[in-house]
Design a protein around this motif. Structure first.
Motif, PDB file in Angstrom:
ATOM      1  N   ASP A   1     -10.705  18.697   8.425  1.00 51.34           N
ATOM      2  CA  ASP A   1     -11.971  18.748   9.385  1.00 51.34           C
ATOM      3  C   ASP A   1     -12.089  18.067  10.772  1.00 51.34           C
ATOM      4  OD1 ASP A   1     -14.557  19.370  10.176  1.00 51.34           O
ATOM      5  OD2 ASP A   1     -15.289  17.002   8.546  1.00 51.34           O
ATOM      6  N   MET A   2     -11.976  18.775  11.639  1.00 51.07           N
ATOM      7  CA  MET A   2     -11.459  18.073  13.435  1.00 51.07           C
ATOM      8  C   MET A   2     -13.268  18.449  13.702  1.00 51.07           C
ATOM      9  SD  MET A   2      -8.402  19.723  14.551  1.00 51.07           S
ATOM     10  CE  MET A   2      -7.477  19.964  13.514  1.00 51.07           C
ATOM     11  N   ILE A   3     -13.149  17.352  14.811  1.00 48.18           N
ATOM     12  CA  ILE A   3     -14.205  17.088  15.233  1.00 48.18           C
ATOM     13  C   ILE A   3     -13.800  18.021  16.801  1.00 48.18           C
ATOM     14  CG2 ILE A   3     -16.809  16.313  16.781  1.00 48.18           C
ATOM     15  CD1 ILE A   3     -16.571  14.343  13.833  1.00 48.18           C
ATOM     16  N   ARG A   4     -14.680  18.755  17.277  1.00 52.58           N
ATOM     17  CA  ARG A   4     -13.871  19.456  18.483  1.00 52.58           C
ATOM     18  C   ARG A   4     -15.001  20.087  19.503  1.00 52.58           C
ATOM     19  NH1 ARG A   4     -12.178  22.613  14.156  1.00 52.58           N
ATOM     20  NH2 ARG A   4     -10.300  23.261  13.879  1.00 52.58           N
ATOM     21  N   PHE A   5     -15.075  19.658  20.904  1.00 52.44           N
ATOM     22  CA  PHE A   5     -15.701  19.057  22.099  1.00 52.44           C
ATOM     23  C   PHE A   5     -14.795  20.070  22.547  1.00 52.44           C
ATOM     24  CE2 PHE A   5     -16.104  14.190  20.528  1.00 52.44           C
ATOM     25  CZ  PHE A   5     -17.449  15.299  19.697  1.00 52.44           C
ATOM     26  N   ASN A   6     -15.814  21.449  23.253  1.00 52.20           N
ATOM     27  CA  ASN A   6     -15.306  22.231  24.818  1.00 52.20           C
ATOM     28  C   ASN A   6     -15.728  21.806  25.372  1.00 52.20           C
ATOM     29  OD1 ASN A   6     -14.864  24.896  25.378  1.00 52.20           O
ATOM     30  ND2 ASN A   6     -14.577  25.315  23.664  1.00 52.20           N
ATOM     31  N   VAL A   7     -15.112  22.019  26.368  1.00 50.32           N
ATOM     32  CA  VAL A   7     -15.250  21.722  27.576  1.00 50.32           C
ATOM     33  C   VAL A   7     -15.634  22.102  28.704  1.00 50.32           C
ATOM     34  CG1 VAL A   7     -13.984  18.796  27.390  1.00 50.32           C
ATOM     35  CG2 VAL A   7     -13.119  20.913  28.535  1.00 50.32           C
ATOM     36  N   ASP A   8     -15.464  23.297  27.610  1.00 49.78           N
ATOM     37  CA  ASP A   8     -15.418  24.587  28.870  1.00 49.78           C
ATOM     38  C   ASP A   8     -17.042  25.319  29.244  1.00 49.78           C
ATOM     39  OD1 ASP A   8     -12.683  26.252  28.423  1.00 49.78           O
ATOM     40  OD2 ASP A   8     -13.243  26.960  27.140  1.00 49.78           O
ATOM     41  N   GLY A   9     -17.619  25.041  30.727  1.00 47.44           N
ATOM     42  CA  GLY A   9     -18.379  25.277  30.943  1.00 47.44           C
ATOM     43  C   GLY A   9     -19.488  23.699  30.882  1.00 47.44           C
ATOM     44  N   ASP A  10     -19.456  22.443  30.487  1.00 45.48           N
ATOM     45  CA  ASP A  10     -19.821  21.679  30.028  1.00 45.48           C
ATOM     46  C   ASP A  10     -19.513  20.133  30.629  1.00 45.48           C
ATOM     47  OD1 ASP A  10     -21.579  19.855  29.482  1.00 45.48           O
ATOM     48  OD2 ASP A  10     -21.264  20.003  26.965  1.00 45.48           O
ATOM     49  N   PRO A  11     -19.867  20.228  32.253  1.00 47.55           N
ATOM     50  CA  PRO A  11     -19.762  19.590  33.263  1.00 47.55           C
ATOM     51  C   PRO A  11     -19.727  17.977  32.759  1.00 47.55           C
ATOM     52  CG  PRO A  11     -21.113  20.698  34.616  1.00 47.55           C
ATOM     53  CD  PRO A  11     -21.077  21.464  33.070  1.00 47.55           C
ATOM     54  N   ALA A  12     -21.057  17.408  31.768  1.00 46.04           N
ATOM     55  CA  ALA A  12     -21.466  16.812  31.031  1.00 46.04           C
ATOM     56  C   ALA A  12     -19.952  15.968  30.010  1.00 46.04           C
ATOM     57  CB  ALA A  12     -22.897  16.767  30.455  1.00 46.04           C
ATOM     58  N   LYS A  13     -19.307  16.509  28.924  1.00 42.99           N
ATOM     59  CA  LYS A  13     -18.891  16.838  27.931  1.00 42.99           C
ATOM     60  C   LYS A  13     -17.029  16.322  28.994  1.00 42.99           C
ATOM     61  CE  LYS A  13     -19.719  16.361  24.149  1.00 42.99           C
ATOM     62  NZ  LYS A  13     -20.186  15.598  24.074  1.00 42.99           N
ATOM     63  N   ARG A  14     -17.084  16.657  29.888  1.00 40.37           N
ATOM     64  CA  ARG A  14     -15.659  16.933  30.183  1.00 40.37           C
ATOM     65  C   ARG A  14     -15.880  15.691  31.367  1.00 40.37           C
ATOM     66  NH1 ARG A  14     -10.976  19.326  32.022  1.00 40.37           N
ATOM     67  NH2 ARG A  14     -11.965  21.618  31.377  1.00 40.37           N
ATOM     68  N   ALA A  15     -17.098  14.900  31.833  1.00 35.75           N
ATOM     69  CA  ALA A  15     -17.296  13.854  32.238  1.00 35.75           C
ATOM     70  C   ALA A  15     -16.997  12.889  30.958  1.00 35.75           C
ATOM     71  CB  ALA A  15     -18.497  13.613  32.887  1.00 35.75           C
ATOM     72  N   GLU A  16     -17.739  12.989  30.111  1.00 30.34           N
ATOM     73  CA  GLU A  16     -17.668  12.196  29.046  1.00 30.34           C
ATOM     74  C   GLU A  16     -15.809  11.831  28.711  1.00 30.34           C
ATOM     75  OE1 GLU A  16     -20.000  12.511  25.644  1.00 30.34           O
ATOM     76  OE2 GLU A  16     -17.942  13.417  25.010  1.00 30.34           O
ATOM     77  N   MET A  17     -15.463  12.968  28.327  1.00 36.76           N
ATOM     78  CA  MET A  17     -13.823  13.088  28.364  1.00 36.76           C
ATOM     79  C   MET A  17     -13.478  12.206  29.207  1.00 36.76           C
ATOM     80  SD  MET A  17     -11.080  16.248  27.875  1.00 36.76           S
ATOM     81  CE  MET A  17     -10.883  16.071  29.901  1.00 36.76           C
ATOM     82  N   MET A  18     -13.536  12.373  30.483  1.00 36.89           N
ATOM     83  CA  MET A  18     -12.614  11.424  31.904  1.00 36.89           C
ATOM     84  C   MET A  18     -12.950   9.992  31.169  1.00 36.89           C
ATOM     85  SD  MET A  18     -12.966  14.419  34.724  1.00 36.89           S
ATOM     86  CE  MET A  18     -13.357  13.512  35.557  1.00 36.89           C
ATOM     87  N   GLN A  19     -14.142   9.357  31.015  1.00 32.85           N
ATOM     88  CA  GLN A  19     -15.442   8.820  31.191  1.00 32.85           C
ATOM     89  C   GLN A  19     -14.285   7.592  30.265  1.00 32.85           C
ATOM     90  OE1 GLN A  19     -16.848   6.338  33.257  1.00 32.85           O
ATOM     91  NE2 GLN A  19     -17.040   4.513  32.185  1.00 32.85           N
ATOM     92  N   ILE A  20     -14.090   8.367  28.622  1.00 31.39           N
ATOM     93  CA  ILE A  20     -13.796   7.263  27.519  1.00 31.39           C
ATOM     94  C   ILE A  20     -11.939   7.447  28.026  1.00 31.39           C
ATOM     95  CG2 ILE A  20     -12.796   7.922  25.123  1.00 31.39           C
ATOM     96  CD1 ILE A  20     -15.856   9.092  25.385  1.00 31.39           C
ATOM     97  N   THR A  21     -11.610   8.085  28.119  1.00 28.32           N
ATOM     98  CA  THR A  21      -9.800   8.723  28.173  1.00 28.32           C
ATOM     99  C   THR A  21      -9.031   7.909  29.504  1.00 28.32           C
ATOM    100  OG1 THR A  21      -9.579  10.841  29.229  1.00 28.32           O
ATOM    101  CG2 THR A  21      -9.663  10.500  26.667  1.00 28.32           C
TER     102      THR A  21
END
Length: 89
Positions: free
Chosen positions: A30-50
């Motif tokens: 069981d993996m929680i997947r966050f697809n960042v394709d076409g989701d600038p907010a999710k990509r920004a979240e990833m960049m903020q965290i990592t």
């Protein structure tokens, strides 16, 4: 109990597919997947965290593994299985 595994991913990323395949091979069901394709907010979240722009970005519990190469290095060092078993953090 297996720690939560989260992965920021993209649909057409071969490194994401390799990382997911390794995790599956090591028993992650069981993996929680966050697809960042076409989701600038999710990509920004990833960049903020990592602090990174590339996918995949993988977390085991609260530990930021990094990308695909980092995951494979962790596996080759013999630490991935123990992390997934909850033996180490």
């Amino acid at each position: 109990m297996q720690p939560e595994v989260r992965i920021y991913t993209s649909s057409y990323c071969p490194f994401c597919a390799r990382a997911e395949q390794l995790l599956l091979a090591r028993g992650v069901t069981d993996m929680i997947r966050f697809n960042v394709d076409g989701d600038p907010a999710k990509r920004a979240e990833m960049m903020q965290i990592t602090g990174r722009r590339t996918v995949p970005q993988i977390f085991i519990g609260d530990y930021h593994v990094g990308g695909c190469d980092d995951l494979y290095a962790l596996d080759q060092a013999g630490s991935l299985v123990s992390m997934l078993d909850g033996s180490t953090s």
